[in-house]
Design a protein around this motif. Structure first.
Motif, PDB file in Angstrom:
ATOM      1  N   PHE A   1       0.841  -1.196   0.000  1.00  0.00           N
ATOM      2  CA  PHE A   1       0.000   0.000   0.000  1.00  0.00           C
ATOM      3  C   PHE A   1       0.879   1.249   0.000  1.00  0.00           C
ATOM      4  O   PHE A   1       2.107   1.161   0.063  1.00  0.00           O
ATOM      5  CB  PHE A   1      -0.953  -0.011   1.202  1.00  0.00           C
TER       6      PHE A   1
ATOM      7  N   ILE B   1       0.827   5.616   1.397  1.00  0.00           N
ATOM      8  CA  ILE B   1       0.170   6.606   2.253  1.00  0.00           C
ATOM      9  C   ILE B   1       0.243   7.930   1.529  1.00  0.00           C
ATOM     10  O   ILE B   1       1.317   8.311   1.058  1.00  0.00           O
ATOM     11  CB  ILE B   1       0.901   6.733   3.609  1.00  0.00           C
TER      12      ILE B   1
ATOM     13  N   ARG C   1      -2.994  11.786   6.659  1.00  0.00           N
ATOM     14  CA  ARG C   1      -2.310  10.721   5.926  1.00  0.00           C
ATOM     15  C   ARG C   1      -3.266   9.543   5.843  1.00  0.00           C
ATOM     16  O   ARG C   1      -3.762   9.077   6.858  1.00  0.00           O
ATOM     17  CB  ARG C   1      -1.030  10.313   6.667  1.00  0.00           C
TER      18      ARG C   1
ATOM     19  N   PRO D   1      -4.023   5.568   4.128  1.00  0.00           N
ATOM     20  CA  PRO D   1      -3.439   4.436   3.406  1.00  0.00           C
ATOM     21  C   PRO D   1      -4.360   3.979   2.284  1.00  0.00           C
ATOM     22  O   PRO D   1      -5.580   3.944   2.433  1.00  0.00           O
ATOM     23  CB  PRO D   1      -3.365   3.352   4.496  1.00  0.00           C
TER      24      PRO D   1
ATOM     25  N   THR E   1      -4.448   0.888  -0.961  1.00  0.00           N
ATOM     26  CA  THR E   1      -3.778  -0.277  -1.524  1.00  0.00           C
ATOM     27  C   THR E   1      -3.330   0.013  -2.957  1.00  0.00           C
ATOM     28  O   THR E   1      -4.083   0.606  -3.739  1.00  0.00           O
ATOM     29  CB  THR E   1      -4.738  -1.483  -1.492  1.00  0.00           C
TER      30      THR E   1
ATOM     31  N   GLY F   1       5.654   5.265  -0.297  1.00  0.00           N
ATOM     32  CA  GLY F   1       5.427   3.860  -0.550  1.00  0.00           C
ATOM     33  C   GLY F   1       6.537   3.293  -1.412  1.00  0.00           C
ATOM     34  O   GLY F   1       7.423   4.036  -1.824  1.00  0.00           O
TER      35      GLY F   1
ATOM     36  N   MET G   1      -6.757  -3.061   5.988  1.00  0.00           N
ATOM     37  CA  MET G   1      -6.398  -1.654   5.881  1.00  0.00           C
ATOM     38  C   MET G   1      -7.016  -0.908   7.070  1.00  0.00           C
ATOM     39  O   MET G   1      -7.971  -0.161   6.929  1.00  0.00           O
ATOM     40  CB  MET G   1      -6.911  -1.110   4.533  1.00  0.00           C
TER      41      MET G   1
ATOM     42  N   MET H   1      -4.670   4.196   9.893  1.00  0.00           N
ATOM     43  CA  MET H   1      -3.223   4.389  10.047  1.00  0.00           C
ATOM     44  C   MET H   1      -2.928   5.877  10.085  1.00  0.00           C
ATOM     45  O   MET H   1      -3.694   6.678   9.560  1.00  0.00           O
ATOM     46  CB  MET H   1      -2.470   3.796   8.860  1.00  0.00           C
TER      47      MET H   1
ATOM     48  N   GLY I   1       1.949   4.798   9.039  1.00  0.00           N
ATOM     49  CA  GLY I   1       2.020   3.664   8.112  1.00  0.00           C
ATOM     50  C   GLY I   1       3.360   2.970   8.083  1.00  0.00           C
ATOM     51  O   GLY I   1       3.625   2.159   7.208  1.00  0.00           O
TER      52      GLY I   1
ATOM     53  N   CYS J   1      -2.990   1.090  14.070  1.00  0.00           N
ATOM     54  CA  CYS J   1      -3.447   0.010  13.189  1.00  0.00           C
ATOM     55  C   CYS J   1      -3.326  -1.354  13.856  1.00  0.00           C
ATOM     56  O   CYS J   1      -3.372  -2.371  13.173  1.00  0.00           O
ATOM     57  CB  CYS J   1      -2.648   0.026  11.892  1.00  0.00           C
TER      58      CYS J   1
ATOM     59  N   CYS K   1       0.413  -2.096   9.501  1.00  0.00           N
ATOM     60  CA  CYS K   1       1.309  -1.455   8.529  1.00  0.00           C
ATOM     61  C   CYS K   1       2.622  -2.188   8.316  1.00  0.00           C
ATOM     62  O   CYS K   1       3.082  -2.301   7.192  1.00  0.00           O
ATOM     63  CB  CYS K   1       1.568  -0.010   8.934  1.00  0.00           C
TER      64      CYS K   1
END
Lengths: 470, 279
Positions: free
Chosen positions: B33, B35, B44, B46, B48, B87, B209, B212, B215, B222, B234
């Motif tokens: 994923f 952010i 922020r 998250p 996928t 990411g 998910m 978060m 992340g 999370c 995460c």
């Protein structure tokens, strides 16, 4: 004539730091300590004995020439004084605010034997603020060595390494995982102790030295350390800190309303949720907030919770006041603001309401036994002393552990059983050309010790690059 | 700054962005994923990863316009920029040959499911795909998923397209032996499918998910309970053993900030920013 005149005896008491009144400051996020005026700074500087063999500097992890800058300050040579500090310390506005001077330079100050030590930190802050308000001069560029260094993490260690190496003529690139630089200075320490605009100004200074900064790069997931070495960096410095929250493993710890101190502080500091909904990140604060832990992070969390509108904030600590690892000054500030402390109590479980939100915490009373390996007296539960506290918000501030992503993605990097990276005095790790320093090596410690490690690593990296032609 | 290269409406309120992110494209793998934070006042969030193109230097992701941030994101246009995208994050899916694999996707997660199906098929698996949505109009990628898989089923909660609900899966699981199951979708769906596959002893992976902030393991919001142990979505995930996840706790934790999310959304729609003219 004047030279023969006996010096007036220095005052035993330090000039107090002007502060916002507790009743006012508990309702805002503005800086608590407002800083010396010029008059106050000169008066405090005049208390310095100018020892022929100053001890203060031996207490400073980055060896700031303290008595020299204090001398320049009291001569009114502010520009020269701040330059003197910056020879050794690229982040004086930060250190002047958050260093535990009482156990470093000021602990060694000779004035401390007859009264209060010279307030070195406040003087450092005065000069740094004076310079920032007047406008910081762009430092002259050093001739390029043609060498490149990658720094992972833009916290206190990484910024120090970057500044020192840039001053020596190396090209430095910092990769920061979050969207803003500063590390714990932006996500951990609250605005009322360290305004974020000051962190930004110090980062700007490091960038003015020629350092490139990339935010939002999680090294390990984007480039790995070995890939950075392959991409033309002669050396890599890892300063990824101790950013993972520890939990207690108690029943009910995953109920709503229970934050790690890291989550709470990241929301409030980095994401500015105290200004929600102007800023998008929410925070929910209840009426009865409990903060578990006795360190600076616990104090920061408690004082932030109060400013967010909690009716009552209570710190629960398993040892007594004497063993609290928080800075004495911060405990005092917290208590002045009305924060309660419950000593010798340890949580054992949490209870939730029908919506899955925390409503109470069960604790057990503790008593102090013989000292443990940390030298502090070990708390022992008192049988049958359980009690229940009502609470709707709990902040768990029982420590932070090292970030593991680099360790798990760097083959051949030696790691301790606690997850910290093995490095020698100079930051050298088990991989050639890879250095590490700060909390990622020592475990959770202070901003200034991370900067000290950064200074040593910068020196070692410089020697390595120049010697091996890397 | 990350530029939006293309914007596609997959279904009402479900959009797919392709953004310029060359370095991320090189490293991204199925299951991971990212952010993103839209601007300096943003949160922020998250999302996928639904695709990556090394040649083009781009990464794509889909999102459902449910809250303030996703609504604001939905108003951005091609050529606009996003302040920061970090990411790839999380541990990638373990893509290898399992044999017969069941891939189930629901809602917005149908987009990353396609990436998952293609990778599994390439690794030599036989893939049975199931996609679902609340109603017919919210379905998308039917043709793409059908073309990418060996067998294909579609379901809606109200039966307006394909089977009604996921009950038909019972028959599918009775008739055929699967070596592995992957579920990506709403928590309730992942729970339901995991319960079904558990009775048949099919190893099942769910892609979680949770809420978060950073992340990367720093905040712990999370946290999920898996096999009685605390894990972070995460860094320990996002994939977990669906038979061991405490879904009820996860549902509860997903709701933690609902009142604030509603407020934020309301403020956005009434006072500032929103350009949807009440549509």
């Amino acid at each position: 004539m004047t030279e023969n005149k006996p010096r007036p005896k220095p005052k035993k008491e330090a000039v107090p730091m002007p502060k916002q009144a507790p009743k006012v400051r508990r309702n805002n996020f503005n800086e608590v300590a407002t800083g010396y005026t010029e008059q106050q700074a000169l008066e405090e500087a005049s208390r310095c004995m100018q020892c022929p063999k100053p001890q203060c500097v031996t207490g400073c992890p980055v060896e700031v020439p303290i008595s020299e800058f204090v001398k320049l300050l009291r001569e009114g040579k502010y520009e020269e004084a701040i330059k003197k500090i910056k020879e050794k310390n690229a982040l004086p506005a930060i250190c002047g605010r958050v260093c535990p001077q009482e156990e470093q330079c000021q602990e060694k100050c000779i004035m401390g034997k007859i009264g209060e030590p010279v307030s070195i930190g406040r003087l450092e802050r005065y000069l740094a603020d004076w310079e920032r308000n007047k406008g910081v001069e762009t430092p002259p560029k050093t001739a390029s060595t043609g060498k490149q260094v990658a720094v992972v993490g833009a916290g206190p260690a990484g910024l120090t390494v970057a500044a020192d190496l840039a001053k020596r003529g190396h090209k430095v690139v910092i990769y920061e995982a979050l969207h803003l630089p500063g590390g714990v200075l932006v996500y951990g320490i609250p605005e009322f102790r360290l305004p974020k605009s000051i962190v930004q100004a110090e980062v700007d200074y490091v960038q003015k030295l020629g350092v490139d900064l990339f935010n939002g790069y999680l090294v390990g997931r984007i480039y790995t350390v070995p890939e950075l070495l392959k991409r033309g960096f002669g050396a890599v410095f890892i300063g990824t800190g101790a950013g993972l929250p520890a939990f207690m493993g108690l029943p009910g710890e995953n109920l709503g309303g229970i934050y790690s101190a890291n989550e709470f502080l990241i929301r409030v500091n980095l994401m500015k949720s105290y200004a929600f909904p102007t800023y998008d990140t929410p925070i929910r604060i209840g009426r009865h907030v409990v903060v578990i832990g006795g360190g600076n992070v616990a104090m920061d969390s408690a004082r932030s919770a109060l400013r967010l509108g909690a009716e009552e904030v209570c710190i629960v600590y398993r040892r007594s006041r004497e063993e609290m690892p928080a800075r004495h000054e911060e405990v005092e500030n917290a208590e002045e603001e009305g924060i309660l402390c419950k000593f010798l109590a340890n949580p054992i479980r949490f209870f939730g309401d029908e919506k899955g939100w925390v409503k109470a915490m069960k604790c057990v009373c503790m008593e102090l036994g013989p000292p443990d390996e940390s030298g502090r007296r070990r708390p022992v539960a008192v049988k049958g002393s359980e009690f229940v506290m009502d609470t709707d918000t709990v902040i768990v501030a029982v420590g932070r552990t090292p970030n593991p992503i680099i360790q798990s993605t760097t083959k051949g990097l030696s790691v301790t059983k606690w997850g910290t990276i093995v490095a020698d005095e100079c930051g050298k790790t088990s991989i050639e050309g890879v250095y590490a320093g700060g909390d990622i090596v020592t475990g959770e410690a202070t901003v200034i010790s991370a900067m000290g490690a950064g200074k040593k690593a910068a020196k070692a990296i410089h020697e390595y690059l120049m010697k091996n032609n890397n | 700054m990350y530029e939006i290269l293309s914007k596609t409406e997959l279904a009402p309120k479900i959009k797919l962005f392709e953004v310029s992110a060359a370095e991320m494209a090189e490293k991204a793998r199925p299951g991971q994923f990212l952010i993103l934070i839209i601007d300096d006042k943003g949160e922020r969030i998250p999302l996928t990863i639904a695709g990556f193109d090394v040649k083009k230097g781009s990464v794509s992701f889909a999102f459902n316009e449910v809250g303030k941030t996703t609504k604001q994101l939905g108003q951005l246009r091609e050529g606009d920029t996003i302040l920061n995208i970090t990411g790839p994050l999380g541990i990638p899916s373990d893509i290898k040959k399992y044999g017969n694999v069941l891939c189930v996707g629901g809602g917005v997660m149908i987009a990353p499911l396609l990436l998952q199906i293609r990778a599994l098929r390439e690794a030599g698996n036989t893939v049975t795909a199931v996609i679902g949505a609340r109603i017919k109009d919210l379905l998308f990628y039917e043709d793409k998923i059908k073309a990418a898989s060996d067998r294909f089923y579609v379901a809606t909660d109200d039966g307006s397209r394909g089977c009604q609900g996921l009950d038909f899966l019972k028959d599918v699981l009775e008739k055929e032996r699967f070596d592995r199951c992957i579920v990506m979708g709403p928590v309730i769906m992942m729970k339901e499918v995991s319960e079904l596959t558990k009775t048949h002893g099919i190893p099942t992976v769910v892609n979680l998910m949770p809420i978060m902030v950073d992340g990367m393991g720093m905040c712990g919001v999370c946290r999920v309970t898996v096999a009685g142990k605390m894990k972070f979505g995460c860094v320990d995930g996002p994939e977990f053993d669906g038979h061991k996840v405490d879904f009820d706790e996860l549902v509860n934790r997903q709701r933690m900030f609902l009142p604030e999310e509603r407020l934020s959304s309301l403020v956005w729609e009434t006072v500032g920013g929103c350009k949807c003219d009440g549509k």
